[in-house]
Design an enzyme around this catalytic site. Structure first.
Site, PDB file in Angstrom:
ATOM      1  N   LYS A 288       6.195  11.933 -12.752  1.00  0.00           N
ATOM      2  CA  LYS A 288       5.311  12.334 -11.666  1.00  0.00           C
ATOM      3  C   LYS A 288       5.985  13.456 -10.875  1.00  0.00           C
ATOM      4  O   LYS A 288       7.157  13.355 -10.516  1.00  0.00           O
ATOM      5  CB  LYS A 288       5.032  11.125 -10.770  1.00  0.00           C
ATOM      6  N   GLU A 377      -7.176  -6.773  -7.074  1.00  0.00           N
ATOM      7  CA  GLU A 377      -7.689  -7.225  -5.781  1.00  0.00           C
ATOM      8  C   GLU A 377      -8.215  -8.657  -5.831  1.00  0.00           C
ATOM      9  O   GLU A 377      -8.030  -9.423  -4.878  1.00  0.00           O
ATOM     10  CB  GLU A 377      -8.794  -6.278  -5.312  1.00  0.00           C
ATOM     11  N   ARG A 405     -14.085  -5.150  -4.315  1.00  0.00           N
ATOM     12  CA  ARG A 405     -13.819  -5.616  -5.674  1.00  0.00           C
ATOM     13  C   ARG A 405     -13.536  -7.121  -5.721  1.00  0.00           C
ATOM     14  O   ARG A 405     -13.560  -7.712  -6.787  1.00  0.00           O
ATOM     15  CB  ARG A 405     -12.623  -4.859  -6.251  1.00  0.00           C
TER      16      ARG A 405
END
Length: 647
Positions: A288, A377, A405
């Site tokens: 990244k 979640e 969610r």
């Protein structure tokens, strides 16, 4: 290696040629590698001009180039997960000249958006959706007899989501022709053990190996003991050097891990895998922030940046330093640590949003009481329910848009059992440049209908601290919602004290009009109250509603105005109107909130003005409010037309 973000437009001859229509498939490998350098430089420059996500994009430059060079996009489908990494994709697909408008009102969206480009095959913003969507496209191509390739690109964080695992399992059963690329930049699946893994990965991706593997399978499948032995031998060999056994067991042909920055190897591997039948899985390792030294050293801190303002030349007059106001997530993080010092039963839970939700200090100071469940979640909420059953006091830190969610778990596992779980709901209301996928536009509507749940909407930083304490001390489930960014700068008391649940506070006395403000809209409501000489009330609690206050205001005023940064449909104001209708009140009502439409990206200030939540718009709406009264059925129709006015 770049160490600073360019402040002037870099020289990008190849990238400009691609933007003007030159196909990537015509470029040589050397030109494609030069293109990668130009793309990185241009990405850094444009994000420096606009702000936005770029750490993830820097990490997939080579992959993005390879995908568009090998596949016939947009006819072949590339589905990106979440979308943080799609800025290079946007630059390469005809939007280079629009990058200066990224995440600004009327400009490019910060995530893939189907209405923006045919290359954006699926709109995203939430995690772990790519494999399911790509599988749907692959099955659609199969049913229609189309020779269309489908690729899903998913990160190592997103693949921890239950939805991604469900899709992997289903695809292993259905066996569609599709490729999943796992972009692994955090070592979360397995470690690349050097040359041996790379060597075997090259073998497993080669056409010779594939041909031998499939031919041997056909022969040995007729001799079951021999086939079982060959299959186990291959799996054990792979298991020694690569983390692919899990995916193979789910029915995928696994290749990897490969160096995701080795462009020639990526090109060759994708070319080899493009025409393979059945579900294929390519595992690549990337860095990244690749190519920008500060982002490589701090990938979390450089996940996204704000716009870099040009420094004025010459001596500047001295200005007093600005008073730094804490962000709401910082208020929450400080409260959580203070509360944890008092109560050893407190635990903090987050679905992969440690930094965003303000849990960094808590995680360092109380590591044994901190639980990051990854992008899961539903699991986060039921985990909290299980903890609450056996004596702990869980606090679930979650964004409003992500709590959607886990709605079933919120109702079924927490509320029905009336468990003492505190939900710290961050990013409530309009969030600005991330746009409709990240707005917390619906939480008051979807929470208000749940029995046993207490819902608080603090108006400033200190009220947020005290309300979190109150919700935590409450015996049942409590949800405290607060917005992104900073508040009005209220003095935060060190001491914590319980607020009276369901009790509103009148903060300004006027006449004729009463404004009922839910949450941080209070500051704008106060300005409107001054202009209108209106009574203003900080309602504080959405559920239970202060019914006595609402009825009293209805008796003393001609017009009640509810203001909230939530959808008007079913929101906090709807609760007040429902009460007044049930009691037969004749007072006029006006509900101001988010319209029955998805609010596009832009600054928070622009969005508030657009939907009518800033003070001038509130004043204007009050002055043109319909004259009919609440008990008249015809007036309710007229009122609805005003309430749901599109932006």
């Amino acid at each position: 290696m770049l160490t600073e973000i360019p402040v002037t437009l870099p020289d990008t001859p190849l990238l400009t040629a691609v933007d003007q229509g030159r196909p990537l498939r015509e470029l040589s490998e050397a030109e494609l590698e030069q293109l990668a350098q130009e793309l990185r430089a241009f990405l850094l420059y444009t994000v420096g001009q606009t702000g936005g996500h770029f750490g993830a994009g820097l990490g997939v430059v080579e992959l993005t180039i390879a995908l568009h060079a090998i596949y016939n996009t947009p006819d072949d489908r590339i589905v990106w997960d979440v979308g943080h990494q799609t800025y290079p994709h946007k630059i390469l697909t005809g939007r280079m000249q629009q990058m200066h408008s990224m995440r600004q009102a009327g400009g490019l969206a910060g995530f893939p958006k189907r209405s923006e480009s045919p290359y954006d095959t699926f709109g995203v913003g939430h995690s772990s959706t790519s494999i399911s969507a790509a599988m749907g496209m692959a099955l659609a191509a199969r049913q229609q007899g189309l020779d269309r390739k489908v690729v899903a690109v998913i990160g190592d964080g997103a693949i921890t989501g239950g939805m991604a695992i469900e899709a992997l399992a289903h695809a292993g059963h259905e066996r569609p022709d599709m490729l999943v690329i796992l972009n692994d930049n955090q070592m979360s699946i397995g470690h690349n053990v050097g040359g041996l893994a790379s060597y075997f990965a090259k073998i497993w991706a080669s056409k010779t190996y594939i041909s031998l593997r499939e031919g041997t399978k056909r022969i040995l499948s007729r001799i079951k003991p021999a086939w079982d032995l060959a299959k186990r031998t291959e799996e054990h060999m792979k298991g020694m050097v690569a983390p692919g056994t899990l995916f193979e067991e789910l029915g995928w042909h696994y290749i990897g891990p490969l160096d995701g920055h080795d462009l020639p190897q990526l090109l060759q591997t994708l070319e080899n895998m493009k025409d393979l039948e059945g579900p294929q899985f390519l595992h690549i390792r990337t860095m990244k922030g690749k190519g920008f030294a500060p982002a490589e050293a701090d990938p979390v801190g450089y996940h996204a940046i704000n716009k870099i303002e040009a420094k004025p030349r010459g001596p500047q007059p001295a200005t007093p330093p600005a008073v730094k106001k804490p962000k709401y997530q910082e208020v929450f993080g400080r409260w959580l640590c203070d509360m944890a010092e008092r109560d050893p039963l407190l635990v903090g839970i987050t679905p992969a949003m440690c930094e965003g939700s303000g849990l960094v200090d808590f995680a360092k100071r109380f590591p044994e009481r901190y639980h990051d469940v990854a992008i899961a979640e539903q699991h986060a909420v039921t985990l909290a329910a299980g903890m609450a059953c056996d004596g702990l006091k869980p606090v679930v830190a979650i964004y409003s848009t992500f709590l959607q969610r886990a709605y079933d778990q919120l109702i079924h596992d927490v509320a029905i059992q009336n468990l003492g779980v505190t939900f710290a709901i961050d990013r409530a209301g309009l969030v600005g440049q991330d746009g409709p996928t990240h707005h917390g536009a619906f939480d008051l509507s979807y929470l208000r209908c749940i029995p046993n749940l207490v819902i608080g909407a603090p108006s400033d930083e200190n009220e947020c601290r005290q309300m979190l304490y109150t919700g935590y001390r409450h015996a049942g489930p409590a949800a405290i919602r607060y917005p992104r960014g900073t508040g009005p700068g209220a003095l935060i008391a060190e001491e914590m004290s319980e607020l009276e649940i369901g009790k509103a506070v009148e903060v300004r006395r006027g006449e004729g009009v009463a404004i009922l403000a839910f949450g941080t809209v209070l500051a704008e409501a106060m300005k409107a109250g001054e202009a209108l000489n209106a009574t203003v009330v900080d309602m504080r609690w959405v559920k239970p509603l202060d019914e006595a206050m609402v009825l009293k205001l209805a008796e003393e005023h001609e017009l009640l105005v509810t203001v909230e940064d939530n959808a008007v449909a079913g929101g906090a104001g709807s609760g007040a109107v429902e009460l007044l209708l049930a009691r037969g009140s004749a007072v006029r009502c006006l509900q101001i909130g988010l319209p029955d439409a998805f609010v596009e990206h832009g600054s928070q200030q622009e969005q508030w003005r657009q939907v009518g939540l800033d003070a001038p718009e509130i004043v204007e709406r009050v002055r043109i409010s319909p004259p009919q009264r609440l008990q008249d059925a015809a007036s309710r129709v007229a009122l609805e037309a005003v309430v749901h006015k599109a932006p």
